[in-house]
Structures are given as C-alpha cells and as structure tokens.
Design an enzyme around this catalytic site. Structure first.
Site, PDB file in Angstrom:
ATOM      1  N   ARG A  38       0.856  -1.184   0.000  1.00  0.00           N
ATOM      2  CA  ARG A  38       0.000   0.000   0.000  1.00  0.00           C
ATOM      3  C   ARG A  38       0.893   1.235   0.000  1.00  0.00           C
ATOM      4  NH1 ARG A  38      -3.588  -3.066  -1.581  1.00  0.00           N
ATOM      5  NH2 ARG A  38      -5.167  -3.926  -0.186  1.00  0.00           N
ATOM      6  N   ARG A  65      -2.077  26.428  -8.796  1.00  0.00           N
ATOM      7  CA  ARG A  65      -1.831  25.157  -8.115  1.00  0.00           C
ATOM      8  C   ARG A  65      -0.870  24.326  -8.961  1.00  0.00           C
ATOM      9  NH1 ARG A  65      -2.510  25.462  -2.872  1.00  0.00           N
ATOM     10  NH2 ARG A  65      -4.671  25.732  -2.199  1.00  0.00           N
ATOM     11  N   ALA A  77      -8.306  28.122   2.492  1.00  0.00           N
ATOM     12  CA  ALA A  77      -8.012  26.857   3.167  1.00  0.00           C
ATOM     13  C   ALA A  77      -6.549  26.836   3.568  1.00  0.00           C
ATOM     14  CB  ALA A  77      -8.313  25.685   2.233  1.00  0.00           C
ATOM     15  N   GLU A  93      -6.242  31.204   8.576  1.00  0.00           N
ATOM     16  CA  GLU A  93      -6.245  31.112   7.116  1.00  0.00           C
ATOM     17  C   GLU A  93      -7.251  32.075   6.481  1.00  0.00           C
ATOM     18  OE1 GLU A  93      -4.189  29.640   5.085  1.00  0.00           O
ATOM     19  OE2 GLU A  93      -3.068  28.506   6.584  1.00  0.00           O
ATOM     20  N   GLU A  97      -5.634  34.764   3.878  1.00  0.00           N
ATOM     21  CA  GLU A  97      -5.927  34.632   2.451  1.00  0.00           C
ATOM     22  C   GLU A  97      -6.974  35.605   1.929  1.00  0.00           C
ATOM     23  OE1 GLU A  97      -6.709  30.588   1.335  1.00  0.00           O
ATOM     24  OE2 GLU A  97      -4.696  29.941   1.906  1.00  0.00           O
ATOM     25  N   GLU A 141       2.905  32.641  -1.025  1.00  0.00           N
ATOM     26  CA  GLU A 141       1.499  32.478  -1.406  1.00  0.00           C
ATOM     27  C   GLU A 141       1.038  33.707  -2.193  1.00  0.00           C
ATOM     28  OE1 GLU A 141      -1.991  30.475   1.125  1.00  0.00           O
ATOM     29  OE2 GLU A 141      -1.187  32.288   2.024  1.00  0.00           O
TER      30      GLU A 141
END
Length: 182
Positions: A38, A65, A77, A93, A97, A141
């Site tokens: 796995r 992204r 998020a 957040e 943001e 960001e």
C-alpha cells in the site's frame, strides 16, 4: 454481521518526508492471508472556510496550483500546523488569504479528501459575522480574493473554473441551505 476487512501492517518503508507530506509504502497482510503493498501519503490535516458575505457572496481565492499546472478558484483553506486546533487554523487562514475576520466559525463537517491513498482530513467551517480587513498571505502564497453569488459559483463549477472537491462540496451545501431558507 459485517466481515472484518482490516489489513495488518507487516512492514513500513519511509520513501519521502517533506514539510507538508510524507510518503510511505506499507506491506500488509490482507484478510484472506495474502500480502500486498500500500502506497500511503500522510498529511497533518487541513481546514476550508465557507465565508458568505452579508451580500450573499461566497468568498473565494484564486491561485495557481502547481500539481494541476493551472490557476483555480477555491475556498480559503490551509494546512494544520503541528498541534494546532482546526478552528484556530480556520481563523488564521481566513484572515491571511482573504482579509476577512469572522465573529464566529461553525464546524460543518470533516471528511477525508482521498482515502484510497492519503489520510488527509479536511475540516470545513462556516464563517459568520464577517468583517473585512487586510489580506496577509504567506511569503510564498500569491492569492486574489473574489466574491461570487451562488448562481455565479454554480456556473463556475459547470465551466470547470471551480474544480476542487472542498469548494464544490461547500457550494452545494450552500445551495441546500438557501433552498431550506426559502
């Protein structure tokens, strides 16, 4: 009576340990006695914030992204820091943001984003009593705040501009809330 499908871990090999995720390969014994591998992604968890303004607009962020190689629109998020309470993360957040602060944050639901290979859990909050302030994104960001009505959000889902699961789920939840309110 339900059958037990538990897989017993026999061995674990750490393949990668980064700032956000770790990747490991587990050798497991299956319920039928056979052995399988796995591939697992371990993630500390995250939050998403459904913030609806008094003008009935959903606050979203537009950002590039890298895994998708494109810019998308999504809920504000972020990743939980080690030991961080999800509601504290949601407050942080939202302000970083979008610049918004919320009087209250209500937990809506927590869900696993991709349980076939990852343990990431996302805690969705609904922000109420919004007060607009200054955005404070992290150094790496680059985000732009947008605010859309429910109809605009639904059209953006149809066009593919909104394409991530947490945002789509939140918009459909908002749609249900609006239908109940009528």
């Amino acid at each position: 009576m339900l059958k037990d499908f538990t897989e017993k871990t026999i061995a674990t090999e750490m393949v990668f340990k980064g700032k956000i995720i770790q990747v490991q390969v587990d050798q497991v014994k299956l319920p039928n006695g056979k052995v399988a591998l796995r591939e697992l992604v371990k993630h500390p968890g995250a939050v998403g914030i459904m913030a609806i303004t008094p003008e009935r607009k959903l606050v979203l962020v537009r950002q590039f992204r890298k895994p998708l190689e494109k810019t998308i629109f999504e809920l504000p998020a972020g990743k939980l820091e080690e030991g961080e309470d999800p509601i504290s993360c949601a407050q942080r957040e939202l302000e970083e943001e979008t610049g918004y602060q919320a009087e209250t944050l209500k937990h809506v639901v927590s869900f696993y984003t991709s349980p076939g290979f990852a343990n990431e859990i996302l805690h969705l909050y609904q922000a109420e009593g919004l007060k607009k302030g200054q955005m404070k994104p992290d150094q790496d960001e680059f985000v732009e705040r947008v605010e859309w009505s429910l109809d605009e959000c639904l059209a953006r889902i149809a066009s593919g501009d909104i394409c991530d699961a947490k945002t789509i789920a939140a918009i459909y939840l908002w749609q249900v809330q609006e239908m109940k309110a009528q």
